[in-house]
Design a protein around this motif. Sequence first.
Motif, PDB file in Angstrom:
ATOM      1  N   GLN A 175      -3.868   5.131   1.183  1.00  0.00           N
ATOM      2  CA  GLN A 175      -2.906   4.179   1.752  1.00  0.00           C
ATOM      3  C   GLN A 175      -3.501   3.491   2.977  1.00  0.00           C
ATOM      4  O   GLN A 175      -3.383   2.282   3.132  1.00  0.00           O
ATOM      5  CB  GLN A 175      -1.601   4.888   2.117  1.00  0.00           C
ATOM      6  CG  GLN A 175      -0.564   3.947   2.694  1.00  0.00           C
ATOM      7  CD  GLN A 175       0.759   4.638   2.998  1.00  0.00           C
ATOM      8  OE1 GLN A 175       1.053   5.704   2.451  1.00  0.00           O
ATOM      9  NE2 GLN A 175       1.533   4.033   3.876  1.00  0.00           N
ATOM     10  N   ALA A 196      -0.008   3.638  -3.166  1.00  0.00           N
ATOM     11  CA  ALA A 196      -1.108   4.541  -2.800  1.00  0.00           C
ATOM     12  C   ALA A 196      -1.058   5.853  -3.576  1.00  0.00           C
ATOM     13  O   ALA A 196      -2.080   6.301  -4.117  1.00  0.00           O
ATOM     14  CB  ALA A 196      -1.105   4.812  -1.300  1.00  0.00           C
ATOM     15  N   LEU A 221      -6.135   0.974   1.863  1.00  0.00           N
ATOM     16  CA  LEU A 221      -5.474  -0.209   1.293  1.00  0.00           C
ATOM     17  C   LEU A 221      -4.842  -1.066   2.394  1.00  0.00           C
ATOM     18  O   LEU A 221      -4.961  -2.294   2.379  1.00  0.00           O
ATOM     19  CB  LEU A 221      -4.407   0.202   0.274  1.00  0.00           C
ATOM     20  CG  LEU A 221      -4.905   0.711  -1.071  1.00  0.00           C
ATOM     21  CD1 LEU A 221      -3.742   1.265  -1.887  1.00  0.00           C
ATOM     22  CD2 LEU A 221      -5.610  -0.400  -1.835  1.00  0.00           C
ATOM     23  N   PRO A 254       0.814  -1.237   0.000  1.00  0.00           N
ATOM     24  CA  PRO A 254       0.000   0.000   0.000  1.00  0.00           C
ATOM     25  C   PRO A 254       0.841   1.279   0.000  1.00  0.00           C
ATOM     26  O   PRO A 254       0.508   2.242  -0.699  1.00  0.00           O
ATOM     27  CB  PRO A 254      -0.823  -0.113   1.283  1.00  0.00           C
ATOM     28  CG  PRO A 254      -0.943  -1.576   1.519  1.00  0.00           C
ATOM     29  CD  PRO A 254       0.391  -2.129   1.074  1.00  0.00           C
ATOM     30  N   HIS A 312      -7.477  -3.167   4.202  1.00  0.00           N
ATOM     31  CA  HIS A 312      -7.953  -4.315   3.431  1.00  0.00           C
ATOM     32  C   HIS A 312      -6.870  -5.382   3.235  1.00  0.00           C
ATOM     33  O   HIS A 312      -7.163  -6.581   3.276  1.00  0.00           O
ATOM     34  CB  HIS A 312      -8.523  -3.836   2.090  1.00  0.00           C
ATOM     35  CG  HIS A 312      -9.820  -3.115   2.253  1.00  0.00           C
ATOM     36  ND1 HIS A 312     -11.001  -3.757   2.529  1.00  0.00           N
ATOM     37  CD2 HIS A 312     -10.112  -1.781   2.207  1.00  0.00           C
ATOM     38  CE1 HIS A 312     -11.962  -2.861   2.642  1.00  0.00           C
ATOM     39  NE2 HIS A 312     -11.447  -1.651   2.452  1.00  0.00           N
TER      40      HIS A 312
END
Length: 176
Positions: free
Chosen positions: A154, A127, A157, A123, A160
Amino acid sequence: MKGMSEREYSAHSGLSRGAVQKAKKTSRLVLFADGSINATASDARYRDLTHPGKARADGVAQASGSADPSAFLKARTVNEVVKAQRAQMRLAKERGDLVDRARAEMLVFRLARQERDAWVTWPSRVAALMAAEVAFGVEKQTGAPVIIEAAILQRVLETHVRAQLDALADLRVSLG
């Protein structure tokens, strides 16, 4: 002389004279007081005391009647199968077809850790680029300028990716 001589017992039993002498020394034969061989008693004792693996085709040295005669053969077969399997494993290891289990587990663990580390840092690497690409795409469609904060993207991300890595952490590799 009450019984048989070594030569006579050899002919009677089908054993060589040397085998008769050895059996006499190891007390597998029954002797009369004069040193001659009691054939009937010696046949029985020789059968009882002789290892089944040394059995002769004519039945002179078979296993005793109290034991299962096939038990020794079964055990011997199992032993031979195990020896053959060990030889196959040694050959496979020499050819490089087999690997050390502990080493394989260590390598799988190391690979999984490298994969996890790559995803954890992903990320932060993408990002800003993703934020710029999404902003450009939205701006191109709407015509209005859009700003997407790379730091916010960022964090989203990372959330997740961490959730996905947590789900993957439950997987277990079994080499057995």
